[in-house]
Motif scaffolding. Structure first.
Motif, PDB file in Angstrom:
ATOM      1  N   UNK A   1       0.822  -1.206   0.000  1.00  0.00           N
ATOM      2  CA  UNK A   1       0.000   0.000   0.000  1.00  0.00           C
ATOM      3  C   UNK A   1       0.860   1.262   0.000  1.00  0.00           C
ATOM      4  N   UNK A   2       1.993   1.229   0.668  1.00  0.00           N
ATOM      5  CA  UNK A   2       2.891   2.388   0.645  1.00  0.00           C
ATOM      6  C   UNK A   2       3.389   2.635  -0.773  1.00  0.00           C
ATOM      7  N   UNK A   3       3.850   1.561  -1.423  1.00  0.00           N
ATOM      8  CA  UNK A   3       4.361   1.709  -2.795  1.00  0.00           C
ATOM      9  C   UNK A   3       3.284   2.210  -3.745  1.00  0.00           C
ATOM     10  N   UNK A   4       2.053   1.760  -3.539  1.00  0.00           N
ATOM     11  CA  UNK A   4       0.955   2.141  -4.424  1.00  0.00           C
ATOM     12  C   UNK A   4       0.486   3.576  -4.172  1.00  0.00           C
ATOM     13  N   UNK A   5       0.433   4.000  -2.916  1.00  0.00           N
ATOM     14  CA  UNK A   5      -0.256   5.239  -2.559  1.00  0.00           C
ATOM     15  C   UNK A   5       0.637   6.441  -2.271  1.00  0.00           C
TER      16      UNK A   5
ATOM     17  N   UNK B   1      -6.309   6.601  -0.237  1.00  0.00           N
ATOM     18  CA  UNK B   1      -5.694   5.492  -0.978  1.00  0.00           C
ATOM     19  C   UNK B   1      -5.213   4.405  -0.017  1.00  0.00           C
ATOM     20  N   UNK B   2      -4.529   4.815   1.043  1.00  0.00           N
ATOM     21  CA  UNK B   2      -4.026   3.857   2.038  1.00  0.00           C
ATOM     22  C   UNK B   2      -5.189   3.089   2.663  1.00  0.00           C
ATOM     23  N   UNK B   3      -6.241   3.813   3.063  1.00  0.00           N
ATOM     24  CA  UNK B   3      -7.394   3.163   3.698  1.00  0.00           C
ATOM     25  C   UNK B   3      -8.053   2.166   2.761  1.00  0.00           C
TER      26      UNK B   3
ATOM     27  N   UNK C   1      -1.364  13.590   2.531  1.00  0.00           N
ATOM     28  CA  UNK C   1      -2.479  14.444   2.114  1.00  0.00           C
ATOM     29  C   UNK C   1      -3.749  13.594   2.056  1.00  0.00           C
ATOM     30  N   UNK C   2      -4.887  14.234   1.797  1.00  0.00           N
ATOM     31  CA  UNK C   2      -6.173  13.525   1.816  1.00  0.00           C
ATOM     32  C   UNK C   2      -6.223  12.371   0.821  1.00  0.00           C
ATOM     33  N   UNK C   3      -5.719  12.583  -0.379  1.00  0.00           N
ATOM     34  CA  UNK C   3      -5.779  11.518  -1.382  1.00  0.00           C
ATOM     35  C   UNK C   3      -4.914  10.321  -0.961  1.00  0.00           C
TER      36      UNK C   3
ATOM     37  N   UNK D   1      -9.004  -3.410   0.867  1.00  0.00           N
ATOM     38  CA  UNK D   1      -9.002  -4.414  -0.216  1.00  0.00           C
ATOM     39  C   UNK D   1      -8.058  -5.563   0.100  1.00  0.00           C
ATOM     40  N   UNK D   2      -6.893  -5.234   0.644  1.00  0.00           N
ATOM     41  CA  UNK D   2      -5.906  -6.263   0.976  1.00  0.00           C
ATOM     42  C   UNK D   2      -6.470  -7.210   2.034  1.00  0.00           C
ATOM     43  N   UNK D   3      -7.096  -6.642   3.068  1.00  0.00           N
ATOM     44  CA  UNK D   3      -7.673  -7.481   4.128  1.00  0.00           C
ATOM     45  C   UNK D   3      -8.837  -8.318   3.598  1.00  0.00           C
ATOM     46  N   UNK D   4      -9.680  -7.724   2.749  1.00  0.00           N
ATOM     47  CA  UNK D   4     -10.789  -8.485   2.153  1.00  0.00           C
ATOM     48  C   UNK D   4     -10.262  -9.665   1.344  1.00  0.00           C
ATOM     49  N   UNK D   5      -9.247  -9.412   0.541  1.00  0.00           N
ATOM     50  CA  UNK D   5      -8.660 -10.480  -0.273  1.00  0.00           C
ATOM     51  C   UNK D   5      -8.045 -11.546   0.614  1.00  0.00           C
ATOM     52  N   UNK D   6      -7.318 -11.133   1.643  1.00  0.00           N
ATOM     53  CA  UNK D   6      -6.687 -12.087   2.543  1.00  0.00           C
ATOM     54  C   UNK D   6      -7.736 -12.937   3.245  1.00  0.00           C
TER      55      UNK D   6
END
Length: 94
Positions: free
Chosen positions: A46-50, A65-67, A59-61, A72-77
């Motif tokens: 998520x750090x690399x992506x966001x 993005x992190x949230x 910043x807000x975006x 999504x990562x937790x849902x997939x896991x």
């Protein structure tokens, strides 16, 4: 005393109570290691992506993005974990 800090009656074998206790400790350690690995992978991805320009604050975006990425990562896991556990149950009942 054996290598696990318990008395094994001199024979080097664990009784059922000691075996259950040891298995509980091993399962707890595995669960902790899995949780740590999940958190580390999720943080890295998520750090690399966001985060495109690391600074002193997000910043807000970046926060959104992190949230979303973490959700999504937790849902997939969780989906993969449930499917894996169901498969294990089916294999055990064969």
């Amino acid at each position: 005393m054996d290598a696990f800090g318990s008395h094994a009656g001199g024979s080097g074998k664990l009784d059922s109570s000691q075996r259950e206790q040891l298995m509980g400790q091993v399962k707890s350690q595995i669960a902790l290691a899995n949780a740590q690995e999940l958190l580390q992978k999720m943080t890295d991805k998520c750090f690399k992506k966001c985060i495109t320009k690391p600074g002193t604050s997000l910043d807000n975006s970046e926060q959104k993005c992190i949230a979303m990425c973490m959700d999504r990562y937790m849902d997939a896991w969780n989906t993969v974990s449930r499917a894996y556990n169901q498969r294990l149950q089916k294999e055990r009942h064969r």
